[in-house]
Motif scaffolding. Sequence first.
Motif, PDB file in Angstrom:
ATOM      1  N   ARG A  15       0.832  -1.205   0.000  1.00 39.82           N
ATOM      2  CA  ARG A  15       0.000   0.000   0.000  1.00 39.82           C
ATOM      3  C   ARG A  15       0.861   1.248   0.000  1.00 39.82           C
TER       4      ARG A  15
ATOM      5  N   ASP B 290      -3.646  -3.015   8.605  1.00 37.39           N
ATOM      6  CA  ASP B 290      -4.956  -2.479   8.246  1.00 37.39           C
ATOM      7  C   ASP B 290      -5.086  -1.056   8.793  1.00 37.39           C
TER       8      ASP B 290
ATOM      9  N   ASP C 100      -4.532   2.804   6.695  1.00 36.04           N
ATOM     10  CA  ASP C 100      -5.569   3.844   6.608  1.00 36.04           C
ATOM     11  C   ASP C 100      -5.017   5.183   7.083  1.00 36.04           C
TER      12      ASP C 100
HETATM   13 MG    MG Z   1      -8.731  -1.473   6.001  1.00 36.17          MG
END
Ligand code: MG
Length: 373
Positions: free
Chosen positions: A112, A255, A259
């Motif tokens: 990411r 996770d 974000d």
């Molecule tokens: Mg997430």
Amino acid sequence: MTQNYTQDINLAILPGDGIGSEVMAEVRKVISWLESNHALSFTLHEDDIGGTAYDRYGEPLADSTLEKCKASDAVIMGSVGGPQWDNVDYNKRPEAGLLRLRKEMELFANLRPAIVFDALIDASTLKPEIVKGLDILIVRELTGGVYFGEPRGIEDLGNGQRRGVNTQVYETYEIDRIGRVAFDLAKKRRNKVTSCEKANVMESGKLWREEITKLHAAEFNDVELEHMYADNCAMQLLRNPSQFDVIVTDNLFGDILSDEAAMLTGSLGMLPSASLGETGKPGVYEPVHGSAPDIAGQGKANPLATILSFAMALRYSLNLRSEADEIEFAVQDVLKSGGRTPDIIAEGCQQISTSQMGDALINALDQRFKKVA
Ligand code: MG
Ligand code: IPM
């Protein structure tokens, strides 16, 4: 007979729920553009995932869909979830389809990137001097940890009390293979890895730290390695994000931290991701943003995150690096040209729709890279 160098590529296309189908329509324009301007031909196998799959098949990811994905060269996904499936059984929720896809395709590495584009610097809620030029890559472990650990469940204790259990568990090979991905990627970037866990309170975190340290000493001691508690990392991301290059962490911390890192850029609508397994197996490429049911069907969604995810597929699964570069350059051009979807609108810019953004991108590709016949 004329020789034909056209490369045939099989893509599984899973638009999913909410804004998924709108943003995917713009990816299709980019695919057509590549076919017209490069010796490439794409065969698209479209199917459902998430709530739309539940409505059609009674499952958020049907076996036949999974087989299509496994047989493809890469999977391009939109997003899953929406309030209309809130009351569906837990293991049939839209999210369960995505988790099954990750697990069954053994996509243990989730990349990411959080990049602040110069043209969007004012979109961040942080001061421009803190986020200017920011380029972080979060490498999140994706098939282990508390997301999949056993035992799990909700138990009735019979005395009016219930007990909810999830298990955080990692084995050496899982830490090793994600660590390897992070170190390899750092070598192509600024050569630094920050490994995050809670080794101060969790045995699985202690193991994580020890295994990463071992791997580093054995194979990657030319890369700078730093260990950081995950809570401190959350704080440092806001305080001084440019200290980071590659962050490697487990499924749950990844996770959360991804974000947070995404919001540093101020534009969730811009951020792509890649989920990868062993070399040679197909990856899944999806935007970091969700299905945004509140704006679905209104032409307000920003298609660039999904288009950039497609560019990551070209780079990581299809070995088409210069084509990936072309798309990424064209995105920068589009941002400079001032047409903006509502999520990245700024003073002096003109608001455009999802499909106008797709058209603007094609126009930018034409300007810079159109093949002269
Ligand atoms: Mg997430
Ligand atoms: C993500 C999402 C998913 C996750 C959900 C939709 C299951 O938040 O990709 O970050 O928790 O992994």
